[in-house]
Design a protein around this motif. Structure first.
Motif, PDB file in Angstrom:
ATOM      1  N   ALA A  10      31.572  50.540  40.474  1.00  0.00           N
ATOM      2  CA  ALA A  10      30.361  51.033  39.815  1.00  0.00           C
ATOM      3  C   ALA A  10      30.599  52.370  39.110  1.00  0.00           C
ATOM      4  CB  ALA A  10      29.229  51.161  40.828  1.00  0.00           C
ATOM      5  N   ARG A  11      31.523  53.167  39.627  1.00  0.00           N
ATOM      6  CA  ARG A  11      31.835  54.457  38.994  1.00  0.00           C
ATOM      7  C   ARG A  11      32.441  54.288  37.606  1.00  0.00           C
ATOM      8  NH1 ARG A  11      34.857  57.902  43.736  1.00  0.00           N
ATOM      9  NH2 ARG A  11      33.161  57.779  45.242  1.00  0.00           N
ATOM     10  N   HIS A  12      33.055  53.133  37.353  1.00  0.00           N
ATOM     11  CA  HIS A  12      33.777  52.910  36.099  1.00  0.00           C
ATOM     12  C   HIS A  12      33.070  51.906  35.179  1.00  0.00           C
ATOM     13  CE1 HIS A  12      36.942  55.144  38.060  1.00  0.00           C
ATOM     14  NE2 HIS A  12      36.826  54.340  39.091  1.00  0.00           N
ATOM     15  N   ALA A  13      31.953  51.355  35.636  1.00  0.00           N
ATOM     16  CA  ALA A  13      31.251  50.313  34.878  1.00  0.00           C
ATOM     17  C   ALA A  13      30.771  50.793  33.514  1.00  0.00           C
ATOM     18  CB  ALA A  13      30.075  49.772  35.697  1.00  0.00           C
ATOM     19  N   VAL A  22      32.377  42.051  34.315  1.00  0.00           N
ATOM     20  CA  VAL A  22      33.600  41.786  35.081  1.00  0.00           C
ATOM     21  C   VAL A  22      33.358  42.056  36.556  1.00  0.00           C
ATOM     22  CG1 VAL A  22      35.971  42.568  35.519  1.00  0.00           C
ATOM     23  CG2 VAL A  22      35.175  42.231  33.164  1.00  0.00           C
ATOM     24  N   PHE A  23      32.793  43.212  36.869  1.00  0.00           N
ATOM     25  CA  PHE A  23      32.628  43.603  38.268  1.00  0.00           C
ATOM     26  C   PHE A  23      31.601  42.719  38.978  1.00  0.00           C
ATOM     27  CE2 PHE A  23      33.968  47.936  36.487  1.00  0.00           C
ATOM     28  CZ  PHE A  23      35.313  47.629  36.637  1.00  0.00           C
ATOM     29  N   ALA A  24      30.551  42.298  38.277  1.00  0.00           N
ATOM     30  CA  ALA A  24      29.577  41.372  38.878  1.00  0.00           C
ATOM     31  C   ALA A  24      30.220  40.012  39.138  1.00  0.00           C
ATOM     32  CB  ALA A  24      28.363  41.230  37.967  1.00  0.00           C
ATOM     33  N   PRO A  29      32.151  35.580  45.596  1.00  0.00           N
ATOM     34  CA  PRO A  29      33.359  35.067  46.257  1.00  0.00           C
ATOM     35  C   PRO A  29      33.885  33.750  45.670  1.00  0.00           C
ATOM     36  CG  PRO A  29      31.795  35.857  47.889  1.00  0.00           C
ATOM     37  CD  PRO A  29      31.099  35.903  46.562  1.00  0.00           C
ATOM     38  N   VAL A  30      33.018  32.871  45.231  1.00  0.00           N
ATOM     39  CA  VAL A  30      33.473  31.581  44.691  1.00  0.00           C
ATOM     40  C   VAL A  30      34.337  31.766  43.448  1.00  0.00           C
ATOM     41  CG1 VAL A  30      31.433  31.141  43.240  1.00  0.00           C
ATOM     42  CG2 VAL A  30      32.763  29.221  44.165  1.00  0.00           C
ATOM     43  N   ASN A  31      34.095  32.816  42.685  1.00  0.00           N
ATOM     44  CA  ASN A  31      34.869  33.053  41.466  1.00  0.00           C
ATOM     45  C   ASN A  31      36.328  33.392  41.761  1.00  0.00           C
ATOM     46  OD1 ASN A  31      32.657  32.553  39.864  1.00  0.00           O
ATOM     47  ND2 ASN A  31      32.065  34.699  39.748  1.00  0.00           N
ATOM     48  N   ARG A  32      36.601  33.919  42.919  1.00  0.00           N
ATOM     49  CA  ARG A  32      37.976  34.292  43.287  1.00  0.00           C
ATOM     50  C   ARG A  32      38.860  33.072  43.569  1.00  0.00           C
ATOM     51  NH1 ARG A  32      38.486  39.719  45.846  1.00  0.00           N
ATOM     52  NH2 ARG A  32      36.833  40.942  44.929  1.00  0.00           N
ATOM     53  N   THR A  33      38.238  31.900  43.671  1.00  0.00           N
ATOM     54  CA  THR A  33      38.985  30.667  43.943  1.00  0.00           C
ATOM     55  C   THR A  33      39.206  29.852  42.669  1.00  0.00           C
ATOM     56  OG1 THR A  33      36.982  29.420  44.470  1.00  0.00           O
ATOM     57  CG2 THR A  33      38.070  30.572  46.286  1.00  0.00           C
ATOM     58  N   ALA A  40      37.417  31.260  29.681  1.00  0.00           N
ATOM     59  CA  ALA A  40      36.506  32.086  28.892  1.00  0.00           C
ATOM     60  C   ALA A  40      35.260  32.385  29.722  1.00  0.00           C
ATOM     61  CB  ALA A  40      36.124  31.376  27.600  1.00  0.00           C
ATOM     62  N   LEU A  41      34.897  33.651  29.790  1.00  0.00           N
ATOM     63  CA  LEU A  41      33.664  34.047  30.471  1.00  0.00           C
ATOM     64  C   LEU A  41      32.566  34.381  29.469  1.00  0.00           C
ATOM     65  CD1 LEU A  41      35.116  36.303  33.331  1.00  0.00           C
ATOM     66  CD2 LEU A  41      34.575  33.857  33.372  1.00  0.00           C
TER      67      LEU A  41
END
Length: 155
Positions: A10-13, A22-24, A29-33, A40-41
């Motif tokens: 959050a400090r760098h958002a 990106v941070f959201a 957790p499902v996105n890490r799999t 493409a996001l």
């Protein structure tokens, strides 16, 4: 170049309009799999590359930089060492390739910065940052899994 634990994201958002996205995305957790490959996001403005493999010896890799994208590299498992140096003053080995948004450089004689990038940390590389990722964290090769976000400099 920035290096920080994801808990401090959050400090760098505010550094770029797409960093909060990106941070959201990383917070789910499902996105890490996600399967290895390029995804493409937000069209060509925001991509994520999921990759798994084995770390390399520094001598087997080259410094690289990007012109159109900022890299946010996030190890998920294994961790890695990344080397960093400013692009200014480097000798080009392979000039900028627009299709892949990449240029490669000769190994510089000047001192380098070595970063231990552990899981759930982020290393951010801007176009002025040459970086050499996926290096052994210790003396030997180890398996790793990571996400590399490609954030368009001009969103």
């Amino acid at each position: 170049m920035l290096l920080f634990p994801l808990a401090d994201a959050a400090r760098h958002a505010g550094l770029h309009p797409l960093f909060p996205t990106v941070f959201a995305w990383l917070a789910e957790p499902v996105n890490r799999t996600i399967a290895d490959g390029r995804h493409a996001l937000r069209g060509d403005h925001l991509l994520v590359i999921a990759e798994s493999g084995t770390t390399h010896d520094s001598g087997d890799r080259r410094f690289e930089s990007h012109r159109d994208y900022i890299d946010i590299q996030v190890p998920l498992a294994g961790g890695e060492t990344m080397e960093w140096t400013p692009v200014a003053g480097l000798t080009v080995q392979l000039d900028f390739q627009p299709d892949n948004d990449i240029a490669f450089y000769e190994q510089p004689a000047r001192p380098l910065t070595r970063l231990a990038v552990l899981p759930d940390h982020a290393a951010v590389f801007f176009p002025s940052d040459a970086h050499k990722p996926v290096l052994h964290l210790g003396a030997a090769a180890k398996p790793y899994r990571k996400l590399v976000f490609k954030v368009a400099v001009q969103p």
